[in-house]
Design a protein around this motif. Structure first.
Motif, mmCIF file in Angstrom:
data_model
loop_
_atom_site.group_PDB
_atom_site.id
_atom_site.type_symbol
_atom_site.label_atom_id
_atom_site.label_comp_id
_atom_site.label_asym_id
_atom_site.label_seq_id
_atom_site.Cartn_x
_atom_site.Cartn_y
_atom_site.Cartn_z
ATOM 1 N N GLU A 26 0.960 -0.673 0.394
ATOM 2 C CA GLU A 26 -0.549 0.535 0.120
ATOM 3 C C GLU A 26 0.264 1.391 0.299
ATOM 4 O O GLU A 26 2.264 1.449 0.824
ATOM 5 N N ILE A 27 0.178 2.452 -0.792
ATOM 6 C CA ILE A 27 1.095 3.814 -0.796
ATOM 7 C C ILE A 27 0.171 4.839 -0.732
ATOM 8 O O ILE A 27 -1.376 4.616 -0.921
ATOM 9 N N ARG A 28 0.370 6.006 0.546
ATOM 10 C CA ARG A 28 -0.766 6.815 1.383
ATOM 11 C C ARG A 28 -0.093 7.597 -0.443
ATOM 12 O O ARG A 28 1.326 8.409 -0.530
ATOM 13 N N LEU A 29 -0.715 8.507 -0.883
ATOM 14 C CA LEU A 29 -0.865 9.206 -2.223
ATOM 15 C C LEU A 29 -1.012 10.793 -1.677
ATOM 16 O O LEU A 29 -1.095 11.428 -0.254
ATOM 17 N N ALA A 30 -0.315 11.958 -1.665
ATOM 18 C CA ALA A 30 -0.331 12.831 -1.733
ATOM 19 C C ALA A 30 -1.569 14.001 -1.484
ATOM 20 O O ALA A 30 -2.329 14.951 -0.460
ATOM 21 N N SER A 31 -2.797 13.571 -2.223
ATOM 22 C CA SER A 31 -4.275 13.677 -1.807
ATOM 23 C C SER A 31 -4.691 12.893 -1.001
ATOM 24 O O SER A 31 -5.728 12.470 -0.230
ATOM 25 N N GLN A 32 -3.772 11.730 0.757
ATOM 26 C CA GLN A 32 -4.449 10.586 1.155
ATOM 27 C C GLN A 32 -5.348 10.192 1.610
ATOM 28 O O GLN A 32 -5.760 9.539 1.934
ATOM 29 N N ARG A 33 -5.172 9.782 -0.256
ATOM 30 C CA ARG A 33 -5.869 8.505 -0.410
ATOM 31 C C ARG A 33 -4.987 6.703 -0.594
ATOM 32 O O ARG A 33 -3.301 7.700 -1.029
ATOM 33 N N THR A 34 -5.634 5.576 -0.433
ATOM 34 C CA THR A 34 -4.427 4.902 -0.599
ATOM 35 C C THR A 34 -4.798 4.004 -2.032
ATOM 36 O O THR A 34 -5.492 3.915 -2.626
ATOM 37 N N VAL A 35 -3.693 3.546 -2.509
ATOM 38 C CA VAL A 35 -3.458 2.466 -3.240
ATOM 39 C C VAL A 35 -2.541 1.065 -2.900
ATOM 40 O O VAL A 35 -2.151 1.749 -2.400
ATOM 41 N N GLY A 36 -3.724 0.120 -3.114
ATOM 42 C CA GLY A 36 -2.832 -1.418 -2.691
ATOM 43 C C GLY A 36 -2.246 -1.431 -4.026
ATOM 44 O O GLY A 36 -2.995 -1.127 -5.566
ATOM 45 N N TYR A 37 -1.399 -2.084 -4.531
ATOM 46 C CA TYR A 37 -0.425 -2.830 -5.616
ATOM 47 C C TYR A 37 0.113 -4.156 -5.220
ATOM 48 O O TYR A 37 0.500 -4.419 -3.808
ATOM 49 N N ARG A 38 1.013 -5.121 -6.366
ATOM 50 C CA ARG A 38 1.424 -5.414 -5.944
ATOM 51 C C ARG A 38 2.702 -5.401 -7.241
ATOM 52 O O ARG A 38 2.662 -4.735 -8.316
ATOM 53 N N GLU A 39 3.770 -5.753 -6.800
ATOM 54 C CA GLU A 39 5.406 -5.662 -7.970
ATOM 55 C C GLU A 39 6.199 -6.264 -7.661
ATOM 56 O O GLU A 39 6.536 -7.020 -7.094
ATOM 57 N N ALA A 40 6.310 -6.533 -8.805
ATOM 58 C CA ALA A 40 8.463 -7.810 -8.910
ATOM 59 C C ALA A 40 9.120 -6.405 -10.190
ATOM 60 O O ALA A 40 8.780 -5.370 -10.459
#
Length: 297
Positions: A26-40
């Motif tokens: 998860e990453i917190r954006l400047a707009s204070q929203r959260t985006v969940g993701y997966r990464e390789a």
């Protein structure tokens, strides 16, 4: 537990074990929203990041086979769209593609990705197309797999009918019921039981509110209009047995984009799940071609 349920449980366990190599973030954006993701994380520093956008009944986890095949060399990221997984929903109850594209831009900013290869499947193609039309300089290549065109150019009656049918379905069935009823339509008759189990697993995890907002997005969107405005490299592919975004419908989008349509034999709507070798090769080849766009920047 029946024999069929036992087999499905075993298949899901295997896929979940493979997925554990790419844990949810998860990453917190400047707009204070959260985006969940997966990464390789890839090892080739000169390779552009690959960003994968899932469809309306799916999530970041659905791309596990592409993480495995491509992620060793190239940085590969897949988000859970707003309203999916841990990702904050968009504000509008009846959003448009630009609402999601704005979150995509902010997410890429937060990850330090200025330019990428962008792949969108089904509803994800609508978001990818809107982002590319508004941020062409950030897209080295746009690859759309079984793209949904949206109903924004249709009559109000058609838009309302399509929207209300989906909203009624998620309200009545819930995510698990939706997965049991709709997942079979996602694949061709050639799909393995493992592929069927994986489609069901992903669909059963959608969040009703996020799915409802995405339903409004589908009703409001006009992908062909965005593709007509995008001037960068683009490819479109569809499964020959896709009954959701048919080859005929995708051909119209390809015409709007000015690109040939690639039709993949023996594949349905979720082709990248049921025919991973073929679709991963399409994605990987497109990425390698897009890497060469750096010389034209």
């Amino acid at each position: 537990m029946s024999a069929v349920q036992s087999i499905t449980a075993g298949q899901n366990a295997t896929l979940e074990a493979r997925l554990s190599r790419f844990p949810a973030r998860e990453i917190r954006l400047a707009s204070q929203r959260t985006v969940g993701y997966r990464e390789a994380g890839g090892t080739q520093k000169d390779a552009l990041p690959l960003v994968l956008l899932h469809g309306i009944g799916s999530g970041a986890a659905s791309w596990v086979q592409q993480f495995e095949a491509i992620g060793g060399a190239r940085r590969v990221l897949a988000w859970d769209a707003p309203g999916y997984g841990a990702s904050t929903p968009v504000a509008a109850q009846s959003p448009v593609a630009a609402d999601y594209a704005a979150v995509l831009a902010e997410w890429l900013d937060a990850l330090g990705i200025g330019r990428c290869v962008l792949v969108g499947h089904s509803l994800g193609a609508i978001i990818a197309g809107a982002f590319a039309a508004a941020n062409a300089q950030r897209v080295a290549g746009l690859l759309l797999l079984s793209p949904a065109g949206g109903y924004g150019a249709a009559s109000a009656q058609v838009r309302d009918t399509k929207r209300d049918q989906r909203l009624a379905m998620i309200a009545e069935l819930g995510p698990r019921g939706l997965a049991e009823k709709r997942s079979v339509n996602m694949l061709s008759a050639h799909a393995s039981e493992e592929a069927r189990a994986w489609v069901r697993w992903n669909m059963a995890r959608v969040i009703a509110q996020g799915y409802a907002q995405a339903t409004h997005l589908l009703a409001n969107a006009d992908l062909a209009s965005d593709l007509a405005r995008y001037r960068g490299p683009i490819d479109i592919a569809v499964g020959a047995d896709d009954t959701i975004t048919t080859p005929e419908a995708c051909e119209r989008l390809a015409l709007a984009a000015g690109t040939p349509l690639r039709v993949v034999p023996r594949a349905g709507h979720a082709g990248y799940i049921e025919a991973p070798a073929v679709y991963t090769a399409i994605i990987d080849t497109f990425c390698r071609t897009s890497d060469g766009q750096r010389s034209h920047e």
